[in-house]
Design a protein around this motif. Structure first.
Motif, PDB file in Angstrom:
ATOM      1  N   GLN A  19       0.839  -1.198   0.000  1.00 12.35           N
ATOM      2  CA  GLN A  19       0.000   0.000   0.000  1.00 12.35           C
ATOM      3  C   GLN A  19       0.882   1.260   0.000  1.00 12.35           C
ATOM      4  O   GLN A  19       0.629   2.201  -0.760  1.00 12.35           O
ATOM      5  CB  GLN A  19      -0.934   0.004   1.205  1.00 12.35           C
ATOM      6  CG  GLN A  19      -1.884   1.172   1.232  1.00 12.35           C
ATOM      7  CD  GLN A  19      -2.765   1.173   2.471  1.00 12.35           C
ATOM      8  OE1 GLN A  19      -2.696   0.279   3.317  1.00 12.35           O
ATOM      9  NE2 GLN A  19      -3.590   2.179   2.589  1.00 12.35           N
ATOM     10  N   ASN A  23       1.234   4.102  -2.981  1.00 10.56           N
ATOM     11  CA  ASN A  23       1.063   5.542  -2.762  1.00 10.56           C
ATOM     12  C   ASN A  23       2.257   6.339  -3.271  1.00 10.56           C
ATOM     13  O   ASN A  23       2.087   7.407  -3.861  1.00 10.56           O
ATOM     14  CB  ASN A  23       0.803   5.831  -1.281  1.00 10.56           C
ATOM     15  CG  ASN A  23      -0.558   5.333  -0.846  1.00 10.56           C
ATOM     16  OD1 ASN A  23      -1.485   5.230  -1.646  1.00 10.56           O
ATOM     17  ND2 ASN A  23      -0.685   5.010   0.423  1.00 10.56           N
ATOM     18  N   GLU A  85      -8.190  -2.961   5.188  1.00 10.49           N
ATOM     19  CA  GLU A  85      -7.992  -1.590   4.721  1.00 10.49           C
ATOM     20  C   GLU A  85      -6.934  -1.538   3.617  1.00 10.49           C
ATOM     21  O   GLU A  85      -7.121  -0.870   2.603  1.00 10.49           O
ATOM     22  CB  GLU A  85      -7.597  -0.676   5.889  1.00 10.49           C
ATOM     23  CG  GLU A  85      -7.497   0.773   5.510  1.00 10.49           C
ATOM     24  CD  GLU A  85      -8.765   1.350   4.912  1.00 10.49           C
ATOM     25  OE1 GLU A  85      -8.643   2.169   3.973  1.00 10.49           O
ATOM     26  OE2 GLU A  85      -9.874   1.000   5.348  1.00 10.49           O
ATOM     27  N   GLN A  89      -7.654  -0.474  -0.343  1.00 13.30           N
ATOM     28  CA  GLN A  89      -6.911   0.559  -1.068  1.00 13.30           C
ATOM     29  C   GLN A  89      -6.217  -0.027  -2.300  1.00 13.30           C
ATOM     30  O   GLN A  89      -6.229   0.578  -3.371  1.00 13.30           O
ATOM     31  CB  GLN A  89      -5.885   1.226  -0.143  1.00 13.30           C
ATOM     32  CG  GLN A  89      -6.495   2.026   0.974  1.00 13.30           C
ATOM     33  CD  GLN A  89      -7.421   3.114   0.462  1.00 13.30           C
ATOM     34  OE1 GLN A  89      -7.097   3.841  -0.465  1.00 13.30           O
ATOM     35  NE2 GLN A  89      -8.588   3.208   1.066  1.00 13.30           N
TER      36      GLN A  89
END
Length: 181
Positions: A19, A23, A85, A89
């Protein structure tokens, strides 16, 4: 390179790392005003003065995703929530930076499959299911219950389209011979 994580803590840590990597790559795409890693690589090839930032392709396979989502141990609940989570994402944005998810389960129950994650997957493959509920938990329709009893027969669902297809069926030759006797 293949990495295998057999315990929940290491798997959750790796999902969190992916994740964060996603990003960072999204920030690079934004900086150069491109929408995916293919456009970015094309831009790199055409602009030799641009700094090289590698965008390796990651294929993340989670076998028995139901185990990940249905952990009942109190001390693991925080890890499970973190994994959910991260997967949410990743399912929303990861494809544009070359991170692809393959989620598998043999327990297709609604409580084991997060609907938000499932909604963001580009496609679903479902083999024959024992009942309509199991089929609906994967495909949102009961079609997999109606598949003929042919090894490897499946339904591929992408968007609103469901296509019946024949997949290769790999079986243990020893068991295959026993069934013919």
């Amino acid at each position: 390179r293949v990495e295998f994580f057999g315990d929940l803590l290491r798997a959750c840590d790796h999902l969190k790392w992916l994740q964060n990597s996603m990003n960072q790559k999204m920030q690079i795409l934004s900086k150069y005003n491109v929408s995916n890693h293919y456009e970015y690589k094309k831009l790199q090839r055409n602009n030799k003065q641009m700094p090289y930032e590698p965008f390796p392709i990651h294929i993340v396979v989670i076998d028995e995703v139901a185990d990940l989502f249905t952990s009942t141990s109190h001390k693991e609940l925080e890890l499970v929530q973190s994994a959910r989570e991260s997967l949410l994402q990743l399912s929303r944005k990861a494809r544009c930076v070359g991170i692809h998810l393959v989620l598998a389960t043999q327990r297709p129950v609604a409580s084991a499959l997060d609907t938000n994650i499932k909604a963001n997957l580009i496609g679903k493959l479902c083999f024959q299911m024992p009942n309509y509920e199991a089929s609906k938990s994967i495909l949102d329709v009961g079609d997999a219950k109606l598949l003929p009893l042919i090894a490897g027969r499946a339904i591929w669902s992408s968007g609103n389209e469901n296509v019946q297809l024949q997949c290769p069926s790999l079986t243990d030759p020893k068991n295959q011979w026993k069934s013919l006797e």
